[in-house]
Write a protein that holds these residues in place. Structure first.
Motif, PDB file in Angstrom:
ATOM      1  N   SER A   1      11.082  -9.524  -6.120  1.00 40.49           N
ATOM      2  CA  SER A   1      10.625  -8.974  -4.836  1.00 40.49           C
ATOM      3  C   SER A   1       9.818  -7.703  -5.060  1.00 40.49           C
ATOM      4  O   SER A   1       8.761  -7.511  -4.440  1.00 40.49           O
ATOM      5  CB  SER A   1      11.824  -8.634  -3.942  1.00 40.49           C
ATOM      6  N   LEU A   2      10.319  -6.856  -5.928  1.00 40.35           N
ATOM      7  CA  LEU A   2       9.633  -5.583  -6.163  1.00 40.35           C
ATOM      8  C   LEU A   2       8.252  -5.815  -6.785  1.00 40.35           C
ATOM      9  O   LEU A   2       7.270  -5.169  -6.393  1.00 40.35           O
ATOM     10  CB  LEU A   2      10.491  -4.669  -7.056  1.00 40.35           C
ATOM     11  N   ALA A   3       8.177  -6.753  -7.734  1.00 36.83           N
ATOM     12  CA  ALA A   3       6.879  -7.059  -8.354  1.00 36.83           C
ATOM     13  C   ALA A   3       5.890  -7.537  -7.294  1.00 36.83           C
ATOM     14  O   ALA A   3       4.711  -7.156  -7.303  1.00 36.83           O
ATOM     15  CB  ALA A   3       7.057  -8.119  -9.441  1.00 36.83           C
ATOM     16  N   ALA A   4       6.367  -8.353  -6.370  1.00 36.10           N
ATOM     17  CA  ALA A   4       5.483  -8.883  -5.317  1.00 36.10           C
ATOM     18  C   ALA A   4       5.019  -7.765  -4.392  1.00 36.10           C
ATOM     19  O   ALA A   4       3.828  -7.686  -4.042  1.00 36.10           O
ATOM     20  CB  ALA A   4       6.208  -9.965  -4.531  1.00 36.10           C
ATOM     21  N   LEU A   5       5.934  -6.891  -4.004  1.00 35.49           N
ATOM     22  CA  LEU A   5       5.563  -5.790  -3.105  1.00 35.49           C
ATOM     23  C   LEU A   5       4.565  -4.849  -3.781  1.00 35.49           C
ATOM     24  O   LEU A   5       3.584  -4.419  -3.176  1.00 35.49           O
ATOM     25  CB  LEU A   5       6.811  -5.008  -2.677  1.00 35.49           C
ATOM     26  N   LYS A   6       4.814  -4.557  -5.064  1.00 40.29           N
ATOM     27  CA  LYS A   6       3.915  -3.646  -5.792  1.00 40.29           C
ATOM     28  C   LYS A   6       2.523  -4.241  -5.934  1.00 40.29           C
ATOM     29  O   LYS A   6       1.524  -3.555  -5.745  1.00 40.29           O
ATOM     30  CB  LYS A   6       4.481  -3.339  -7.187  1.00 40.29           C
TER      31      LYS A   6
ATOM     32  N   VAL B   1      -0.672  -9.932   5.193  1.00 39.80           N
ATOM     33  CA  VAL B   1       0.675  -9.348   5.192  1.00 39.80           C
ATOM     34  C   VAL B   1       1.520 -10.078   4.147  1.00 39.80           C
ATOM     35  O   VAL B   1       1.473 -11.299   4.053  1.00 39.80           O
ATOM     36  CB  VAL B   1       1.351  -9.494   6.584  1.00 39.80           C
ATOM     37  N   VAL B   2       2.273  -9.317   3.363  1.00 35.27           N
ATOM     38  CA  VAL B   2       3.233  -9.906   2.420  1.00 35.27           C
ATOM     39  C   VAL B   2       4.648  -9.466   2.805  1.00 35.27           C
ATOM     40  O   VAL B   2       4.877  -8.304   3.139  1.00 35.27           O
ATOM     41  CB  VAL B   2       2.907  -9.512   0.957  1.00 35.27           C
ATOM     42  N   LEU B   3       5.552 -10.438   2.785  1.00 31.60           N
ATOM     43  CA  LEU B   3       6.944 -10.219   3.196  1.00 31.60           C
ATOM     44  C   LEU B   3       7.898 -10.531   2.050  1.00 31.60           C
ATOM     45  O   LEU B   3       7.749 -11.557   1.390  1.00 31.60           O
ATOM     46  CB  LEU B   3       7.302 -11.241   4.275  1.00 31.60           C
ATOM     47  N   CYS B   4       8.901  -9.661   1.839  1.00 33.46           N
ATOM     48  CA  CYS B   4       9.926  -9.930   0.817  1.00 33.46           C
ATOM     49  C   CYS B   4      11.310  -9.587   1.345  1.00 33.46           C
ATOM     50  O   CYS B   4      11.459  -8.727   2.217  1.00 33.46           O
ATOM     51  CB  CYS B   4       9.679  -9.090  -0.434  1.00 33.46           C
TER      52      CYS B   4
END
Ligand code: RIB
Ligand code: NA
Length: 312
Positions: free
Chosen positions: A145-150, A133-136
């Motif tokens: 944050s968007l780069a991490a979610l993508k 799971v990744v959380l931002c």
């Protein structure tokens, strides 16, 4: 890793008062404490306290607060291989006033958190891509944050996005890059224009957010619990038993960190049950002062909250 958080870390400077001060007013407080906070770190530490293997991707200043924060990550068992220190800004701090009704107001000076970059996310590609799971959140630059979610999403990692603090005009890609979007009343309102004051308005805001592309939306309503909306859940109110709140600071973070724990370690637990359990964990955190310091560990929780799901 079970849970990887790409996000903020702050030092919380908390003053306890009878009531919130008015503009121009000086009032006496009756207690002060300094603690570890920041929405990202809070959520990560919550998951770690429940027993998840966790890691933070974060930026600190090269200062006293930054050094102490690194030590805290070490003490609570959060992997800090991707936590770096910069001399270009000071560590993030949050000035918090908690009044007797348990409510709080917060000013953050994010400092070094704002220097966490897409480059830092790229350096953590392997960590992020292999997480459960990744959380931002939004206390670091939105692009980060968007780069991490993508990146997480493209690797098939389950993503949870907490649009906090509230922001207007979010990049539309946020909505399609998260599996769960979890917001409180004011954050949901900022994103949709719907005044969220009860279950009905929460359901309307959630539907709007779902139509922007996120599968599952959870809107937390404080002492009333949370509203879960997805293809399977039609804006269900998940209530929480009432408690006497001492300090609600970080309750949302406690909820999200616990939710991430359940997604990562008990993936067969139905989402409704995970939300119910996370509600309870968060309400327990409201019964002690401080942020991370008020988050319960697995052994401090009622047994049923940590019990493995019964699969049929
Ligand atoms: O959500 C609570 C947190 O918000 C506090 O710990 C403070 O640091 C701010 O980031
Ligand atoms: Na608390």
């Amino acid at each position: 890793m079970d849970v990887v958080v790409v996000g903020s870390s702050m030092t919380d400077l908390v003053s306890f008062t009878q009531r919130q001060p008015r503009p121009g007013e000086t009032i006496h407080g009756n207690k002060f404490l300094m603690g570890f906070g920041g929405k990202g770190a809070n959520q990560c530490v919550m998951a770690a306290k429940l027993g998840a293997k966790t890691a933070m991707v974060a930026k600190l200043g090269k200062d006293f607060y930054g050094d102490n924060t690194l030590e805290n990550f070490q003490n609570v068992g959060v992997n800090k291989d991707h936590v770096s220190q910069t001399d270009e800004a000071s560590s993030g701090v949050a000035s918090i006033i908690v009044s007797e009704d348990g409510q709080n107001s917060i000013v953050i000076v994010a400092g070094a958190n704002l220097l966490l970059s897409e480059g830092d996310v790229a350096k953590a590609t392997e960590l992020i891509g292999n997480a459960k799971v990744v959380l931002c959140q939004l206390e670091v630059p939105q692009a980060t944050s968007l780069a991490a979610l993508k990146l997480a999403k493209s690797s098939g990692v389950f993503t949870i996005f907490n649009p906090a603090p509230a922001a207007e005009n979010l990049d539309a890609d946020f909505y399609t890059s998260c599996d769960i979007l979890c917001a409180n009343e004011s954050e949901a309102e900022m994103l949709t224009g719907v005044t969220v004051s009860d279950v009905d308005s929460a359901q309307r805001a959630a539907e709007m957010l779902r139509s922007k592309g996120c599968e599952t939306v959870i809107i937390t309503l404080g002492e009333r619990g949370s509203v879960l909306t997805s293809a399977q859940h039609d804006g269900v109110l998940v209530p929480v038993s009432s408690i006497k709140a001492v300090d609600t600071t970080g309750a949302g973070d406690s909820f999200i960190g616990a939710l991430a724990y359940y997604r990562a370690l008990m993936p067969t637990l139905p989402l409704l049950d995970a939300v119910t359990r996370a509600n309870t964990v968060a309400s327990i955190s409201c019964q002690a002062s401080g942020t991370q310091s008020s988050f319960p560990t697995a052994s401090q929780l009622p047994k049923d909250l940590m019990a493995a799901p019964v699969n049929h």
